[in-house]
Design a protein around this motif. Structure first.
Motif, PDB file in Angstrom:
ATOM      1  N   PRO A  13      65.661-118.482 -28.941  1.00 13.54           N
ATOM      2  CA  PRO A  13      64.888-119.435 -28.580  1.00 13.54           C
ATOM      3  C   PRO A  13      63.181-119.015 -28.553  1.00 13.54           C
ATOM      4  CG  PRO A  13      66.742-119.538 -27.047  1.00 13.54           C
ATOM      5  CD  PRO A  13      66.864-118.269 -28.096  1.00 13.54           C
ATOM      6  N   LYS A  71      62.615-129.013 -26.781  1.00 12.16           N
ATOM      7  CA  LYS A  71      63.426-129.947 -27.678  1.00 12.16           C
ATOM      8  C   LYS A  71      64.147-129.121 -28.436  1.00 12.16           C
ATOM      9  CE  LYS A  71      60.360-133.962 -28.156  1.00 12.16           C
ATOM     10  NZ  LYS A  71      59.800-134.785 -28.961  1.00 12.16           N
ATOM     11  N   VAL A  72      65.417-129.583 -29.232  1.00 11.19           N
ATOM     12  CA  VAL A  72      66.159-128.955 -30.049  1.00 11.19           C
ATOM     13  C   VAL A  72      66.272-129.380 -31.367  1.00 11.19           C
ATOM     14  CG1 VAL A  72      68.730-128.443 -30.253  1.00 11.19           C
ATOM     15  CG2 VAL A  72      67.874-128.554 -28.022  1.00 11.19           C
ATOM     16  N   THR A  94      70.522-123.904 -35.389  1.00 15.41           N
ATOM     17  CA  THR A  94      70.172-124.680 -34.221  1.00 15.41           C
ATOM     18  C   THR A  94      68.621-123.905 -33.651  1.00 15.41           C
ATOM     19  OG1 THR A  94      72.000-125.233 -33.439  1.00 15.41           O
ATOM     20  CG2 THR A  94      70.298-125.546 -31.868  1.00 15.41           C
ATOM     21  N   LYS A  96      65.814-123.783 -30.734  1.00 15.63           N
ATOM     22  CA  LYS A  96      65.497-124.266 -29.332  1.00 15.63           C
ATOM     23  C   LYS A  96      64.122-123.768 -28.927  1.00 15.63           C
ATOM     24  CE  LYS A  96      70.312-124.723 -27.722  1.00 15.63           C
ATOM     25  NZ  LYS A  96      71.334-124.107 -26.524  1.00 15.63           N
ATOM     26  N   GLU A 131      63.796-123.830 -17.384  1.00 11.29           N
ATOM     27  CA  GLU A 131      64.916-122.939 -18.104  1.00 11.29           C
ATOM     28  C   GLU A 131      65.163-121.829 -16.917  1.00 11.29           C
ATOM     29  OE1 GLU A 131      67.264-120.967 -21.012  1.00 11.29           O
ATOM     30  OE2 GLU A 131      66.848-122.947 -20.257  1.00 11.29           O
ATOM     31  N   ASN A 185      69.517-119.948 -22.021  1.00 10.43           N
ATOM     32  CA  ASN A 185      69.632-119.970 -23.515  1.00 10.43           C
ATOM     33  C   ASN A 185      69.194-118.690 -24.258  1.00 10.43           C
ATOM     34  OD1 ASN A 185      70.200-122.957 -24.111  1.00 10.43           O
ATOM     35  ND2 ASN A 185      68.610-123.062 -22.533  1.00 10.43           N
TER      36      ASN A 185
END
Length: 362
Positions: A13, A71-72, A94, A96, A131, A185
């Motif tokens: 991330p 957002k992802v 992915t 993040k 987070e 995350n």
């Protein structure tokens, strides 16, 4: 002929306002001159980025502010060869995005000092997308930022304040304290601050006697230490303004000769105590059913010889107030829910005129 796919490496991330480099591997034999990265927002499936980047390296930079924090996204990549043909697309990876957390070491004052040899450091944490932190860890460094000790990884019970007690700081010596966090995350962040331990080293006077014990075959050592102990005192009525007499008999009512009944309009006043003229002292006060919003205690030196300290009861906390030439300083205790008819103790610790307050349910 088997076509070789590029493989996107995992991306941690990141903060979208800072951008990031996407790395990949490709083991095909053909010469690569460009790579094309395609990014889609997962929730809308909309393509937000598609660009061919000219390079012989196996990376693709995402510019700052191209994506939006919180957002992802999913990303895939293909390479372009020197003959203008393309490889198949890679696996999807992915992405993040999170805003950079804010960490502040609240224990260090505005001048970069702490005021004891043993300190419970507090790191205050906040993050725009809420987070949560999975683990945190403190590290202590010397003035040259050489590591002294790394403390254990800890799981926070409070997502706003992380603590670690560090003992044995040397007076007048500079240090760096660092807090390192890993979020749910797997976003990592750390913050480091410099501080100086500045406190008064208590002096202890003592005399050591030695005596040879020939029968037992050893030298017997006796040490007599001199200490200063507290003295029990009585409060005075605030209406009595005679400063020439430091302590007088009080007019308060007692319960079982132990608990003092404090009227709302008549707080306890202790005048002329030695600790009013000293820098450091500690005090314990046992309390029960103190009225909310009242001043229940005052430590008052003889006139024009020091600064009085007032203690005010609020709902679930106590405030100590000092005033000098119209400037007020306030010191707040910890927050504790105090049920009615429950005994609690106010622990006061004054170090170099800084007042630390702690409420403890008994």
């Amino acid at each position: 002929m088997i076509e070789i796919h590029p493989i996107l490496l995992p991306v941690k991330p990141f903060d979208a306002t800072k951008g990031v480099n996407i790395y990949f591997t490709f083991t095909g034999s053909k010469q690569v001159k460009e790579n094309e990265l395609v990014i889609k927002e997962v929730s809308t499936k909309e393509i937000v980025y598609s660009y061919e980047f000219s390079t012989f390296e196996k990376n693709h930079p995402i510019p700052p502010n191209l994506l939006v924090n919180g957002k992802v996204y999913s990303a895939k990549l293909r390479v372009k060869f020197t003959d203008d043909t393309y490889s198949p697309y890679s696996n999807e990876s992915t992405l993040k995005t999170f805003s950079t957390p804010v960490l502040d070491i609240a224990t260090i004052d505005g001048q970069g000092y702490v005021y004891n040899s043993d300190i419970t450091f507090q790191a205050v944490y906040s993050q725009s997308e809420n987070e949560n932190v999975k683990t945190y860890r403190f590290s202590l460094y010397d003035e040259n930022e050489e590591l002294i000790e790394t403390y254990p990884n800890r799981t926070p019970y409070n997502q706003e304040i992380f603590t670690e007690t560090i003992m044995g700081l040397e007076k007048g010596k500079g240090y760096f304290i660092e807090c390192f966090v890993i979020t749910d995350n797997n976003m990592t962040y750390s913050h480091r601050e410099r501080f100086i331990a500045m406190y008064i080293v208590p002096s202890v006077n003592g005399v050591i006697f030695t005596r040879n014990d020939s029968d037992e075959g050893f030298v017997r050592i006796t040490a007599n230490l001199k200490s200063i102990t507290g003295t029990p005192v009585k409060p005075i009525d605030k209406s009595n303004n005679d400063n020439n007499i430091e302590q007088k008999a009080d007019n308060y009512e007692y319960i079982d000769d132990e608990w003092i009944i404090i009227p709302k309009d008549n707080p306890l006043i202790f005048r002329g105590l030695d600790m009013n003229r000293a820098s450091d002292y500690i005090m314990k006060i046992w309390c029960r059913n103190i009225p909310i919003g009242t001043k229940f205690l005052e430590l008052s030196p003889p006139e024009d010889t020091g600064i009085p300290v007032e203690f005010w009861m609020h709902e679930n906390y106590v405030i100590a107030v000092k005033e000098y030439k119209g400037i007020k300083s306030r010191y707040c205790s910890n927050m504790v829910a105090i049920p009615k008819d429950t005994d609690f103790m106010l622990y006061v610790k004054n170090i170099e005129h800084r007042v630390d307050l702690s409420l403890i349910i008994l």
